[in-house]
Design an enzyme around this catalytic site. Structure first.
Site, PDB file in Angstrom:
ATOM      1  CB  SER A   1       8.904  -9.697  -9.435  1.00 49.66           C
ATOM      2  OG  SER A   1       7.994  -9.341 -10.453  1.00 49.66           O
TER       3      SER A   1
ATOM      4  CB  THR B   1      10.385  -3.548 -13.126  1.00 46.01           C
ATOM      5  OG1 THR B   1      11.508  -3.578 -12.259  1.00 46.01           O
ATOM      6  CG2 THR B   1       9.684  -2.198 -13.004  1.00 46.01           C
TER       7      THR B   1
ATOM      8  CB  THR C   1      10.202  -3.336  -9.152  1.00 44.52           C
ATOM      9  OG1 THR C   1      10.822  -4.617  -9.051  1.00 44.52           O
ATOM     10  CG2 THR C   1      11.182  -2.272  -8.705  1.00 44.52           C
TER      11      THR C   1
ATOM     12  NE  ARG D   1      19.186  -2.833  -5.982  1.00 42.46           N
ATOM     13  CZ  ARG D   1      18.332  -3.098  -6.963  1.00 42.46           C
ATOM     14  NH1 ARG D   1      17.038  -3.038  -6.759  1.00 42.46           N
ATOM     15  NH2 ARG D   1      18.770  -3.440  -8.150  1.00 42.46           N
ATOM     16  CB  VAL D   2      17.373   3.033  -4.267  1.00 42.14           C
ATOM     17  CG1 VAL D   2      16.517   3.634  -5.370  1.00 42.14           C
ATOM     18  CG2 VAL D   2      16.837   3.443  -2.893  1.00 42.14           C
ATOM     19  N   GLY D   3      16.874   0.582  -6.563  1.00 41.96           N
ATOM     20  CA  GLY D   3      17.170   0.168  -7.930  1.00 41.96           C
ATOM     21  C   GLY D   3      16.923   1.287  -8.929  1.00 41.96           C
ATOM     22  CG  ASP D   4      16.163   0.025 -12.906  1.00 38.83           C
ATOM     23  OD1 ASP D   4      15.931  -0.786 -11.987  1.00 38.83           O
ATOM     24  OD2 ASP D   4      15.745  -0.143 -14.071  1.00 38.83           O
TER      25      ASP D   4
ATOM     26  CB  THR E   1      12.243  -4.943 -16.452  1.00 39.86           C
ATOM     27  OG1 THR E   1      12.293  -5.971 -15.466  1.00 39.86           O
ATOM     28  CG2 THR E   1      12.149  -5.565 -17.834  1.00 39.86           C
ATOM     29  N   GLY E   2      15.139  -5.529 -15.401  1.00 33.94           N
ATOM     30  CA  GLY E   2      16.455  -6.155 -15.394  1.00 33.94           C
ATOM     31  C   GLY E   2      17.197  -5.667 -14.171  1.00 33.94           C
TER      32      GLY E   2
HETATM   33  N1  ASP Z   1      15.046  -3.214 -12.173  1.00 25.68           N
HETATM   34  C1  ASP Z   1      14.606  -3.759 -10.922  1.00 25.68           C
HETATM   35  C2  ASP Z   1      15.633  -3.526  -9.876  1.00 25.68           C
HETATM   36  O1  ASP Z   1      16.790  -3.770 -10.107  1.00 25.68           O
HETATM   37  C3  ASP Z   1      14.269  -5.185 -10.972  1.00 25.68           C
HETATM   38  C4  ASP Z   1      13.860  -5.756 -12.298  1.00 25.68           C
HETATM   39  O2  ASP Z   1      13.209  -5.122 -13.073  1.00 25.68           O
HETATM   40  O3  ASP Z   1      14.186  -6.904 -12.621  1.00 25.68           O
HETATM   41  O4  ASP Z   1      15.276  -3.135  -8.794  1.00 25.68           O
END
Ligand code: ASP
Length: 284
Positions: A44, A144, A162, A172-175, A195-196
């Protein structure tokens, strides 16, 4: 030091060693996260992480340095082994905070960072894409490494890295690379990381919110839980959404909370590192 998920123990141990060897909190963060990127340990983080909908990994990472309130991040970057180092170089070698996509990759290559032939990871990606057709029970498809460090001088640094949500749309860009969402450090207060599912974190600027609650006097544990309650109150999924937080304050107190699952995280004092578990936050 505090870090997300069981692989956080490895990150904490490597980071602590880097600091014992004379490194700063920032070095501890970078080295600890590099280790997880290198291992791509649960598929991941790093180039062995989860591919996007087109079958290849686009990586996100972010770093913050407390003493000068410095920040750097890269998003949607392909083919670079250590996104956390690219993020640190953005912070230290450019006048910018964030580079994305091909620009981030060019910059990393120009900085001499290690790259790989992405095609060599094709097998891993094919297997993952196939598994998504018939996912293992409980497989979440994202994660993450976030690592927060308080050093002996009272300085704080943090970072995260991550491959983001598996099957995400290319681009796509995450948090994780968004300062204030996936990570925030304020050297006078503390730090938080997430994370999440990034979409559920970034819409609420969750990490900066946790730090601001700590500034108002909340314990890191209470601050993490409060932000989950606030997000759940607004989101149609309520507590079923998937977000987890870690936080560390200036005096070394820590906390962690998760919306819809048990959340393992690692805490290290420099001498020993232990995995802790928090149960999901109960609705109030
Ligand atoms: N937060 C990360 C994202 O959405 C992935 C994760 O931490 O589960 O890109």
């Amino acid at each position: 030091m505090i870090a997300t998920w069981p692989f956080g123990k490895e990150a904490v141990d490597v980071g602590a060693q880097a600091m014992r060897d004379g490194g700063t909190a920032l070095d501890g963060v970078e080295q600890g996260i590099r280790r997880i990127e290198f291992l791509s340990s649960d598929g991941s983080v790093g180039l062995g992480g989860r591919p996007n909908a087109a079958g290849y990994a686009q990586l996100d990472a972010c770093i913050m340095n407390g003493p000068n309130h410095g920040g750097g991040s890269v998003a949607g970057m392909e083919g670079i082994v250590h996104p956390i180092t690219a993020a640190r170089r953005v912070m230290e070698k450019t006048k910018h905070v964030m580079l994305v996509g091909e620009g981030a990759r060019w910059f990393a290559l120009e900085q001499g960072l290690k790259t790989v032939d992405v095609a060599k990871h094709a097998d891993l990606k094919k297997k993952w894409v196939e598994r998504q057709r018939d996912p293992e029970p409980g497989e979440r498809g994202h994660d993450t490494i976030a690592l927060l460090v308080l050093d002996a001088n009272g300085d704080i640094a943090g970072g995260c890295s991550t491959s983001g949500a598996g099957g995400k749309l290319p681009g796509r860009v995450g948090d994780a690379p968004i300062l204030g969402a996936g990570l925030y450090v304020d050297n006078t207060v503390g730090a938080a990381g997430a994370t999440g599912l990034g979409e559920n974190v970034m819409r609420h600027c969750a990490s900066v919110m946790i730090v601001e609650l700590m500034r108002q006097g909340m314990h890191p544990q209470a601050a993490c839980e409060e932000v989950i309650h606030r997000i759940a109150a607004r989101d149609p999924l309520g507590y079923d959404l998937h977000v987890c937080f870690i936080a560390l304050d200036k005096s070394g107190r820590f906390g962690a909370a998760a919306s819809s699952q048990r959340f393992p995280f690692a805490v290290g004092t420099g001498e020993k590192t232990e995995i802790h578990h928090v149960a999901q936050v109960t609705p109030r």
